[in-house]
Design a protein around this motif. Structure first.
Motif, PDB file in Angstrom:
ATOM      1  N   PHE A 122      18.545  73.186  24.354  1.00 34.60           N
ATOM      2  CA  PHE A 122      19.258  72.011  23.861  1.00 34.60           C
ATOM      3  C   PHE A 122      20.664  72.015  24.432  1.00 34.60           C
ATOM      4  O   PHE A 122      21.188  73.054  24.849  1.00 34.60           O
ATOM      5  N   ILE A 123      21.277  70.824  24.484  1.00 37.08           N
ATOM      6  CA  ILE A 123      22.521  70.636  25.227  1.00 37.08           C
ATOM      7  C   ILE A 123      23.392  69.610  24.517  1.00 37.08           C
ATOM      8  O   ILE A 123      22.878  68.713  23.831  1.00 37.08           O
ATOM      9  N   ASN A 124      24.697  69.737  24.668  1.00 39.26           N
ATOM     10  CA  ASN A 124      25.636  68.757  24.129  1.00 39.26           C
ATOM     11  C   ASN A 124      25.892  67.649  25.147  1.00 39.26           C
ATOM     12  O   ASN A 124      25.942  67.895  26.352  1.00 39.26           O
ATOM     13  N   ALA A 125      26.064  66.444  24.647  1.00 38.49           N
ATOM     14  CA  ALA A 125      26.363  65.294  25.510  1.00 38.49           C
ATOM     15  C   ALA A 125      27.494  64.488  24.895  1.00 38.49           C
ATOM     16  O   ALA A 125      27.662  64.459  23.668  1.00 38.49           O
ATOM     17  N   SER A 126      28.273  63.817  25.738  1.00 36.32           N
ATOM     18  CA  SER A 126      29.352  62.939  25.286  1.00 36.32           C
ATOM     19  C   SER A 126      29.202  61.580  25.951  1.00 36.32           C
ATOM     20  O   SER A 126      28.889  61.498  27.146  1.00 36.32           O
ATOM     21  N   CYS A 127      29.411  60.518  25.171  1.00 33.18           N
ATOM     22  CA  CYS A 127      29.354  59.149  25.696  1.00 33.18           C
ATOM     23  C   CYS A 127      30.763  58.568  25.692  1.00 33.18           C
ATOM     24  O   CYS A 127      31.396  58.481  24.628  1.00 33.18           O
ATOM     25  N   TRP A 128      31.239  58.148  26.867  1.00 31.62           N
ATOM     26  CA  TRP A 128      32.589  57.635  27.020  1.00 31.62           C
ATOM     27  C   TRP A 128      32.560  56.163  27.418  1.00 31.62           C
ATOM     28  O   TRP A 128      31.637  55.702  28.073  1.00 31.62           O
ATOM     29  N   GLY A 129      33.630  55.426  27.040  1.00 33.69           N
ATOM     30  CA  GLY A 129      33.736  54.041  27.468  1.00 33.69           C
ATOM     31  C   GLY A 129      34.645  53.245  26.563  1.00 33.69           C
ATOM     32  O   GLY A 129      35.403  53.793  25.744  1.00 33.69           O
ATOM     33  N   SER A 130      34.564  51.935  26.692  1.00 33.12           N
ATOM     34  CA  SER A 130      35.345  51.055  25.824  1.00 33.12           C
ATOM     35  C   SER A 130      34.817  51.126  24.403  1.00 33.12           C
ATOM     36  O   SER A 130      33.677  51.546  24.166  1.00 33.12           O
ATOM     37  N   SER A 131      35.644  50.693  23.468  1.00 35.03           N
ATOM     38  CA  SER A 131      35.244  50.758  22.057  1.00 35.03           C
ATOM     39  C   SER A 131      33.961  49.980  21.809  1.00 35.03           C
ATOM     40  O   SER A 131      33.061  50.445  21.088  1.00 35.03           O
ATOM     41  N   GLU A 132      33.846  48.779  22.406  1.00 37.60           N
ATOM     42  CA  GLU A 132      32.666  47.947  22.198  1.00 37.60           C
ATOM     43  C   GLU A 132      31.416  48.615  22.754  1.00 37.60           C
ATOM     44  O   GLU A 132      30.366  48.643  22.112  1.00 37.60           O
ATOM     45  N   HIS A 133      31.528  49.176  23.950  1.00 36.79           N
ATOM     46  CA  HIS A 133      30.376  49.822  24.583  1.00 36.79           C
ATOM     47  C   HIS A 133      29.928  51.053  23.798  1.00 36.79           C
ATOM     48  O   HIS A 133      28.728  51.236  23.530  1.00 36.79           O
ATOM     49  N   VAL A 134      30.870  51.899  23.424  1.00 38.73           N
ATOM     50  CA  VAL A 134      30.542  53.141  22.733  1.00 38.73           C
ATOM     51  C   VAL A 134      29.930  52.849  21.357  1.00 38.73           C
ATOM     52  O   VAL A 134      28.952  53.485  20.946  1.00 38.73           O
ATOM     53  N   LEU A 135      30.483  51.871  20.646  1.00 43.42           N
ATOM     54  CA  LEU A 135      29.936  51.521  19.336  1.00 43.42           C
ATOM     55  C   LEU A 135      28.510  50.989  19.462  1.00 43.42           C
ATOM     56  O   LEU A 135      27.621  51.361  18.680  1.00 43.42           O
ATOM     57  N   ALA A 136      28.279  50.130  20.455  1.00 45.57           N
ATOM     58  CA  ALA A 136      26.945  49.588  20.672  1.00 45.57           C
ATOM     59  C   ALA A 136      25.962  50.688  21.045  1.00 45.57           C
ATOM     60  O   ALA A 136      24.805  50.706  20.583  1.00 45.57           O
TER      61      ALA A 136
END
Length: 511
Positions: A105-119
């Motif tokens: 198993f592995i850790n992941a991070s999602c980056w971007g604008s507030s709208e994109h990350v929330l969606a």
């Protein structure tokens, strides 16, 4: 429950040969290797129908154009951080942990604008299978923030999912079935946990430590909206656990992703292997509790011997449930004279060898600080076998006690019985989750279990407030738990409970 019968006569459970830290598993049956090979995990670099898929164990640094498929075992809510590339602006990020085999198993991070990350965050929850295309594969940093704020993983890498170059969606391919079993495979050695009694016994020595727990769900509280002193809106939820060593232990949750997860847990039906929860000493309650942080992971109904044993314990009996045949004539209450404070009782229950009490019987003048008569019916009433007075299966009506003569001859019958727990409090502290059933509960409430089941919600609320937060005179017995070696060795059994006269309280209470 589907998982309750998975352990065969040969002792098979799970499918790992080694744990994520490389330790060889030594306590599974001889059939485990065969079972593991039949689980359906594909260890090749790609799978038919999932073009470009790479298993986590085959990742390499800076690998490009890869497809990762796995089940989400942990997830945190989005947060805003200051952008390093564009000072003065904010970016949003959220993290999650992905698993694609028993040991990877592995850790992941999602980056971007507030709208994109929330969606993106709203697309999936813990326990769902996702497909990530073209993530950035980075070598794990091993920084202080990484170690302190993210779940431990065996992978040497971490994934970055960017708004511009990567995509993340729920997986809808043909190979979803093997991932479902991963929810029930522990990510630590199956014996690597504290019992709740051990946590209470260690007390402040464990404060602030990350620990593992194997426990049964007792009650899932209703999430509450909280406004912090700084004006930030958040949610709070509390879950109560129990096991063979402790009748009630609280875990506090502030993370909305985990709050959503625990709403699926069922009282006395769900076993939890909690990994890296934080042990804390709660000064207000004067006892130990657990809390959830960004390192915590929950394995639901783990397929291990220890978990199956705990599940059977929760279904068939609990150590502090008194027999339904208990009557007011069981003991002469007039012979009980010794008066104690709550803190003395708690010390006694943690140490059966304590000499602070002259006998196993006594009186405590305490408030009923929790007395949830108008809560869920399942928290007040249960069906019991007329022969052995243990619980019966809710669906089939058959006794779960393998030693019950009526169950063996398939002649068991069930009756409705009180199955209530209360909290007792005085100036010195609180005892949580004290069991009240049978005649004693009927005496306090003033109705039989059958009559109680027919009461309206308003009637139940009225009955509750007749005793809630009222000073009561409680006759009790300290009873030893059978078979318990470590942790809390005894529990409180209520013999009689009624309103206390003020003059009597002033005369006997210790100040």
């Amino acid at each position: 429950m589907a998982w309750a019968g998975n352990i065969g006569a040969g002792g098979d459970f799970g499918s790992q040969n080694t744990w994520p830290d490389g330790t060889t598993i030594t306590n599974h049956g001889t059939g485990s290797s065969k079972r593991a090979s039949n689980q359906g995990y594909n260890t090749s670099s790609s799978t038919g129908g999932d073009g470009g898929r790479v298993n986590l164990k085959d990742l390499t640094a800076q690998a490009s154009n890869v497809v990762i498929i796995g089940i989400v075992i942990a997830k945190q809510k989005p947060r805003q951080v200051q952008s390093k590339s564009n000072p003065g602006t904010d970016r949003s990020v959220f993290g999650f942990t992905l698993r694609d085999s028993p040991v990877d198993f592995i850790n992941a991070s999602c980056w971007g604008s507030s709208e994109h990350v929330l969606a993106l965050s709203n697309k999936f929850r813990i326990g769902e299978i996702v497909e990530i295309k073209n993530p950035q594969v980075q070598t794990k940093s091993h920084s202080e923030i990484e170690e302190r704020c993210r779940p431990w993983t065996p992978s040497a890498f971490q994934l970055n999912v960017s708004e511009r170059y990567s995509t993340l969606n729920l997986y809808d391919g043909w190979h979803a079935e093997p991932f479902g079993t991963l929810q029930h495979m522990p990510i630590r050695e199956s014996s690597d946990y504290y019992t709740l009694g051990d946590v209470l016994a260690n007390g402040r020595n464990l404060h602030g430590e990350h620990i593992n727990l194997l426990t049964l769900v007792k009650k899932v509280g209703t999430p509450k909206d909280i406004v912090t002193k700084g004006g930030r809106e958040t949610k709070r939820c509390e879950v109560s656990f129990f096991d063979e060593t402790c009748s009630s232990f609280s875990m506090v949750i502030w993370d909305e992703e985990v709050i959503d997860l625990v709403q699926q847990w069922q009282a006395k039906e769900t076993v939890i292997f909690a990994v890296d929860v934080v042990a804390k000493y709660d000064d207000f309650r004067n006892t130990m509790v657990a809390s959830v942080d960004s390192k915590s992971i929950f394995i639901i109904n783990p397929d291990t011997r220890e978990a199956h044993s705990l599940y059977k314990f929760g279904q068939s009996s609990t150590a502090d449930e008194e027999s339904a045949e208990e009557t007011k004539d069981s003991i002469d209450l007039q012979s009980i004279h010794d008066v104690y404070m709550v803190d003395e009782l708690k010390a006694k229950m943690c140490d059966k060898q304590s000499v602070m009490m002259q006998s196993d019987y006594g009186i405590v003048y305490a408030f009923l600080s929790a007395y949830d008569l108008d809560g869920p019916t399942s928290a007040v009433l249960s069906m019991r076998c007329t022969s052995c007075h243990k619980r019966v299966d809710k669906e089939t009506g058959t006794c779960l006690n393998s030693n019950c003569s009526a169950a063996i001859t398939d002649q068991s019958q069930a009756i409705l019985n009180y199955d209530l727990r209360v909290n007792l409090s005085d100036l010195s502290g609180t005892i949580n989750g004290v069991y009240v059933g049978g005649y004693v509960a009927e005496q306090i409430i003033g109705k039989s279990a059958e009559e109680f089941s027919k009461c309206s919600e308003d009637e139940l609320t009225g009955m509750k407030w007749q005793h809630l937060l009222e000073r009561c005179k409680v006759y009790f017995k300290i009873q030893e738990r059978p078979g318990i070696i470590n942790g809390s060795s005894s529990f409180l059994k209520i013999l009689q409970c009624g309103r206390a006269e003020p003059d009597e309280v002033l005369k006997n209470i210790k100040v």
